[in-house]
Design a protein around this motif. Structure first.
Motif, PDB file in Angstrom:
ATOM      1  N   LEU A 196      -9.963  -4.222  -9.368  1.00 16.83           N
ATOM      2  CA  LEU A 196      -9.068  -3.607  -8.387  1.00 16.83           C
ATOM      3  C   LEU A 196      -9.000  -2.092  -8.549  1.00 16.83           C
ATOM      4  CD1 LEU A 196      -6.109  -6.169  -8.413  1.00 16.83           C
ATOM      5  CD2 LEU A 196      -7.713  -5.760  -6.546  1.00 16.83           C
ATOM      6  N   GLN A 197      -9.072  -1.620  -9.797  1.00 13.01           N
ATOM      7  CA  GLN A 197      -9.008  -0.186 -10.044  1.00 13.01           C
ATOM      8  C   GLN A 197     -10.215   0.554  -9.470  1.00 13.01           C
ATOM      9  OE1 GLN A 197      -6.488   1.601 -11.806  1.00 13.01           O
ATOM     10  NE2 GLN A 197      -5.322  -0.280 -11.565  1.00 13.01           N
ATOM     11  N   MET A 198     -11.305  -0.186  -9.233  1.00 11.70           N
ATOM     12  CA  MET A 198     -12.532   0.434  -8.736  1.00 11.70           C
ATOM     13  C   MET A 198     -12.603   0.488  -7.212  1.00 11.70           C
ATOM     14  SD  MET A 198     -14.020   1.293 -11.511  1.00 11.70           S
ATOM     15  CE  MET A 198     -15.647   1.741 -10.889  1.00 11.70           C
ATOM     16  N   VAL A 199     -11.661  -0.139  -6.524  1.00  2.73           N
ATOM     17  CA  VAL A 199     -11.689  -0.148  -5.057  1.00  2.73           C
ATOM     18  C   VAL A 199     -11.251   1.226  -4.555  1.00  2.73           C
ATOM     19  CG1 VAL A 199     -10.812  -1.240  -2.974  1.00  2.73           C
ATOM     20  CG2 VAL A 199     -11.136  -2.598  -5.049  1.00  2.73           C
ATOM     21  N   PRO A 200     -12.050   1.897  -3.723  1.00  3.78           N
ATOM     22  CA  PRO A 200     -11.675   3.221  -3.203  1.00  3.78           C
ATOM     23  C   PRO A 200     -10.393   3.161  -2.379  1.00  3.78           C
ATOM     24  CG  PRO A 200     -14.007   2.775  -2.840  1.00  3.78           C
ATOM     25  CD  PRO A 200     -13.392   1.482  -3.293  1.00  3.78           C
ATOM     26  N   LYS A 201      -9.478   4.085  -2.657  1.00  5.55           N
ATOM     27  CA  LYS A 201      -8.197   4.094  -1.960  1.00  5.55           C
ATOM     28  C   LYS A 201      -8.329   4.510  -0.506  1.00  5.55           C
ATOM     29  CE  LYS A 201      -6.410   3.001  -5.873  1.00  5.55           C
ATOM     30  NZ  LYS A 201      -6.053   1.580  -6.128  1.00  5.55           N
ATOM     31  N   ASP A 202      -9.373   5.303  -0.207  1.00  2.93           N
ATOM     32  CA  ASP A 202      -9.505   5.782   1.171  1.00  2.93           C
ATOM     33  C   ASP A 202      -9.822   4.650   2.136  1.00  2.93           C
ATOM     34  OD1 ASP A 202     -11.977   5.295   0.134  1.00  2.93           O
ATOM     35  OD2 ASP A 202     -12.902   7.171   0.784  1.00  2.93           O
ATOM     36  N   GLN A 203     -10.373   3.531   1.621  1.00  6.38           N
ATOM     37  CA  GLN A 203     -10.625   2.391   2.490  1.00  6.38           C
ATOM     38  C   GLN A 203      -9.323   1.796   3.012  1.00  6.38           C
ATOM     39  OE1 GLN A 203     -13.234  -0.531   0.786  1.00  6.38           O
ATOM     40  NE2 GLN A 203     -14.819   0.958   0.252  1.00  6.38           N
ATOM     41  N   TYR A 204      -8.305   1.728   2.132  1.00  5.16           N
ATOM     42  CA  TYR A 204      -7.007   1.219   2.561  1.00  5.16           C
ATOM     43  C   TYR A 204      -6.346   2.182   3.552  1.00  5.16           C
ATOM     44  CZ  TYR A 204      -7.427  -2.079  -1.325  1.00  5.16           C
ATOM     45  OH  TYR A 204      -7.852  -3.067  -2.162  1.00  5.16           O
ATOM     46  N   GLU A 205      -6.499   3.478   3.307  1.00  3.46           N
ATOM     47  CA  GLU A 205      -5.915   4.456   4.222  1.00  3.46           C
ATOM     48  C   GLU A 205      -6.550   4.365   5.602  1.00  3.46           C
ATOM     49  OE1 GLU A 205      -6.441   8.175   2.299  1.00  3.46           O
ATOM     50  OE2 GLU A 205      -5.079   7.727   0.633  1.00  3.46           O
ATOM     51  N   ALA A 206      -7.880   4.213   5.615  1.00  4.04           N
ATOM     52  CA  ALA A 206      -8.565   4.090   6.903  1.00  4.04           C
ATOM     53  C   ALA A 206      -8.172   2.801   7.620  1.00  4.04           C
ATOM     54  CB  ALA A 206     -10.077   4.137   6.687  1.00  4.04           C
ATOM     55  N   ALA A 207      -8.033   1.719   6.852  1.00  2.00           N
ATOM     56  CA  ALA A 207      -7.636   0.443   7.455  1.00  2.00           C
ATOM     57  C   ALA A 207      -6.222   0.518   8.017  1.00  2.00           C
ATOM     58  CB  ALA A 207      -7.737  -0.674   6.425  1.00  2.00           C
ATOM     59  N   SER A 208      -5.334   1.200   7.308  1.00  2.00           N
ATOM     60  CA  SER A 208      -3.954   1.346   7.791  1.00  2.00           C
ATOM     61  C   SER A 208      -3.924   2.165   9.079  1.00  2.00           C
ATOM     62  CB  SER A 208      -3.090   2.020   6.718  1.00  2.00           C
ATOM     63  OG  SER A 208      -3.031   1.231   5.550  1.00  2.00           O
ATOM     64  N   MET A 209      -4.738   3.188   9.147  1.00  5.39           N
ATOM     65  CA  MET A 209      -4.791   4.003  10.364  1.00  5.39           C
ATOM     66  C   MET A 209      -5.335   3.214  11.547  1.00  5.39           C
ATOM     67  SD  MET A 209      -6.144   7.632   8.796  1.00  5.39           S
ATOM     68  CE  MET A 209      -6.195   8.378  10.425  1.00  5.39           C
ATOM     69  N   ASP A 210      -6.203   2.231  11.245  1.00  5.55           N
ATOM     70  CA  ASP A 210      -6.748   1.379  12.312  1.00  5.55           C
ATOM     71  C   ASP A 210      -5.810   0.241  12.687  1.00  5.55           C
ATOM     72  OD1 ASP A 210      -9.002   2.922  12.472  1.00  5.55           O
ATOM     73  OD2 ASP A 210     -10.159   1.686  11.075  1.00  5.55           O
ATOM     74  N   GLY A 211      -4.666   0.136  11.997  1.00  2.00           N
ATOM     75  CA  GLY A 211      -3.676  -0.877  12.343  1.00  2.00           C
ATOM     76  C   GLY A 211      -3.794  -2.174  11.573  1.00  2.00           C
ATOM     77  N   ALA A 212      -4.590  -2.208  10.504  1.00  2.00           N
ATOM     78  CA  ALA A 212      -4.733  -3.434   9.709  1.00  2.00           C
ATOM     79  C   ALA A 212      -3.495  -3.640   8.844  1.00  2.00           C
ATOM     80  CB  ALA A 212      -5.980  -3.363   8.835  1.00  2.00           C
ATOM     81  N   ASN A 213      -2.975  -4.881   8.836  1.00  2.00           N
ATOM     82  CA  ASN A 213      -1.817  -5.178   7.995  1.00  2.00           C
ATOM     83  C   ASN A 213      -2.274  -5.487   6.564  1.00  2.00           C
ATOM     84  OD1 ASN A 213      -2.730  -7.886   7.993  1.00  2.00           O
ATOM     85  ND2 ASN A 213      -1.552  -8.322   9.859  1.00  2.00           N
ATOM     86  N   VAL A 214      -1.320  -5.796   5.697  1.00  2.00           N
ATOM     87  CA  VAL A 214      -1.622  -6.025   4.280  1.00  2.00           C
ATOM     88  C   VAL A 214      -2.547  -7.221   4.107  1.00  2.00           C
ATOM     89  CG1 VAL A 214      -0.620  -6.591   2.042  1.00  2.00           C
ATOM     90  CG2 VAL A 214       0.560  -4.987   3.552  1.00  2.00           C
ATOM     91  N   TRP A 215      -2.289  -8.291   4.839  1.00  2.00           N
ATOM     92  CA  TRP A 215      -3.116  -9.493   4.724  1.00  2.00           C
ATOM     93  C   TRP A 215      -4.552  -9.227   5.159  1.00  2.00           C
ATOM     94  CZ3 TRP A 215      -2.826 -13.690   2.068  1.00  2.00           C
ATOM     95  CH2 TRP A 215      -3.560 -14.816   2.414  1.00  2.00           C
ATOM     96  N   GLN A 216      -4.725  -8.484   6.242  1.00  2.00           N
ATOM     97  CA  GLN A 216      -6.072  -8.152   6.717  1.00  2.00           C
ATOM     98  C   GLN A 216      -6.792  -7.232   5.730  1.00  2.00           C
ATOM     99  OE1 GLN A 216      -4.849  -6.549  10.504  1.00  2.00           O
ATOM    100  NE2 GLN A 216      -5.436  -8.410  11.623  1.00  2.00           N
ATOM    101  N   GLN A 217      -6.057  -6.311   5.131  1.00  2.00           N
ATOM    102  CA  GLN A 217      -6.664  -5.439   4.130  1.00  2.00           C
ATOM    103  C   GLN A 217      -7.134  -6.233   2.914  1.00  2.00           C
ATOM    104  OE1 GLN A 217      -4.170  -2.098   3.114  1.00  2.00           O
ATOM    105  NE2 GLN A 217      -3.607  -1.737   5.252  1.00  2.00           N
ATOM    106  N   PHE A 218      -6.355  -7.261   2.546  1.00  2.00           N
ATOM    107  CA  PHE A 218      -6.743  -8.078   1.401  1.00  2.00           C
ATOM    108  C   PHE A 218      -8.047  -8.820   1.677  1.00  2.00           C
ATOM    109  CE2 PHE A 218      -6.717 -12.330  -0.541  1.00  2.00           C
ATOM    110  CZ  PHE A 218      -6.760 -11.977  -1.877  1.00  2.00           C
ATOM    111  N   TRP A 219      -8.149  -9.439   2.867  1.00  2.00           N
ATOM    112  CA  TRP A 219      -9.325 -10.255   3.173  1.00  2.00           C
ATOM    113  C   TRP A 219     -10.568  -9.411   3.467  1.00  2.00           C
ATOM    114  CZ3 TRP A 219     -10.112 -15.099   2.098  1.00  2.00           C
ATOM    115  CH2 TRP A 219      -9.025 -15.967   1.966  1.00  2.00           C
ATOM    116  N   LYS A 220     -10.373  -8.244   4.059  1.00  2.00           N
ATOM    117  CA  LYS A 220     -11.512  -7.448   4.486  1.00  2.00           C
ATOM    118  C   LYS A 220     -11.936  -6.389   3.468  1.00  2.00           C
ATOM    119  CE  LYS A 220     -11.831  -9.471   8.507  1.00  2.00           C
ATOM    120  NZ  LYS A 220     -13.022 -10.300   8.846  1.00  2.00           N
TER     121      LYS A 220
END
Length: 310
Positions: A196-220
């Motif tokens: 988990l520490q190796m996952v880039p944080k900018d991917q979550y930021e980009a997903a949040s800007m695209d409207g992805a919720n927490v569950w979608q971020q987890f799966w994708k």
């Protein structure tokens, strides 16, 4: 620089003439011989013992060759197959629960940045305990007379009278699994948390800007990124769980009856209690065979997951 020199320098190491690697091979050879003596000699000696009736004399072991008779004896013995079934059942259930719990705990710890170090220290305590110590501790917890578990359940009015958790086959197996899960889940947490520490944080930021919720971020994002860590956790824990011995030895002694006797304990009883070295060696060799087959079965799956092919 000539084209020939460039081609030689650009040539992969594994395509270069093997003679150039001889000094390296000679340097590795002593370590390889030591490892071979430590690992392979006991294996071959155990296989030899499994093919013989072995007696002890003042001058050492006396071998009487009987071929595959010991293997025929164990493969036609219901106690052996009961131990094999328990071992597989114990391994797959505990590992499945550990992966789910480990992932949930790793996700929670990963979110708590300020208490990350404290959380890791607390998580490592069960894993750092010697299995003999933790097994004895759980035997006190499960005790029917003064056990803490019965006291808590009675206080909460969940049970009417104390339960002898280690006295019946079903509850003894479940109790042993709970103790194993408590001890080894931190091992899974550490591996998954590193992923988990190796996952880039900018991917979550980009997903949040695209409207992805927490569950979608987890799966994708999260799950695909740590599937290699999950695969490593599964294969390591399966191999460890398949060789379980110390926990049931301390907690239940294999009882009641043979209900909690894994195949490693069956081999130990044949070797050191009954002094049937040939039969015990045959059981040990069969365990190695099952572990090899388990590794061969899971290796393509693990390899494809790690490479992202599945």
């Amino acid at each position: 620089m000539s084209n020939r020199t460039k081609n030689v320098n650009q040539q992969p190491l594994h395509h270069r003439p093997w003679k150039k690697n001889v000094p390296g091979y000679l340097m590795v050879l002593p370590a390889f011989l030591v490892l071979a003596a430590i690992m392979f000699y006991p294996i071959f000696y155990t296989i030899r013992m499994s093919l013989n009736n072995v007696d002890i004399s003042s001058s050492g072991y006396i071998f009487d060759f009987i071929g595959l008779q010991h293997y025929i004896d164990i493969f036609t013995n219901s106690v052996y197959w009961d131990s094999i079934w328990l071992t597989f059942y114990f391994a797959f259930v505990t590992v499945a629960v550990e992966i789910v719990l480990g992932l949930l705990i790793a996700l929670a710890i990963n979110k708590v940045k300020r208490l990350l170090n404290v959380s890791l220290v607390v998580m490592l305590i069960p894993w750092a305990l010697i299995t003999v110590v933790s097994g004895q501790m759980w035997s006190y917890i499960y005790n029917a007379v003064y056990g803490v578990l019965n006291y808590v359940l009675e206080t909460l009015h969940l049970i009417d009278s104390p339960i002898a958790w280690l006295a019946t086959p079903d509850t003894a197996v479940i109790s042993m699994m709970i103790a194993e899960i408590w001890k080894t889940t931190p091992f899974v947490v550490i591996i998954l948390l590193a992923g988990l520490q190796m996952v880039p944080k900018d991917q979550y930021e980009a997903a949040s800007m695209d409207g992805a919720n927490v569950w979608q971020q987890f799966w994708k994002i999260t799950l695909p990124a740590i599937k290699g860590s999950i695969a490593v956790s599964i294969i390591f824990r399966l191999l460890q769980a398949f060789g379980v011995f110390d926990l049931p030895f301390v907690l239940t002694g294999g009882g009641p009856g043979n209900a909690t006797q894994p195949v490693a304990m069956l081999a130990q009883k044949s070797l050191f209690q009954n002094l049937n070295f040939g039969l015990g060696s045959a059981i040990s060799v069969s365990v190695v065979f099952f572990i090899i087959m388990l590794s061969i079965t899971f290796y393509p799956l693990i390899r494809s997951v790690v490479k992202g092919e599945s």
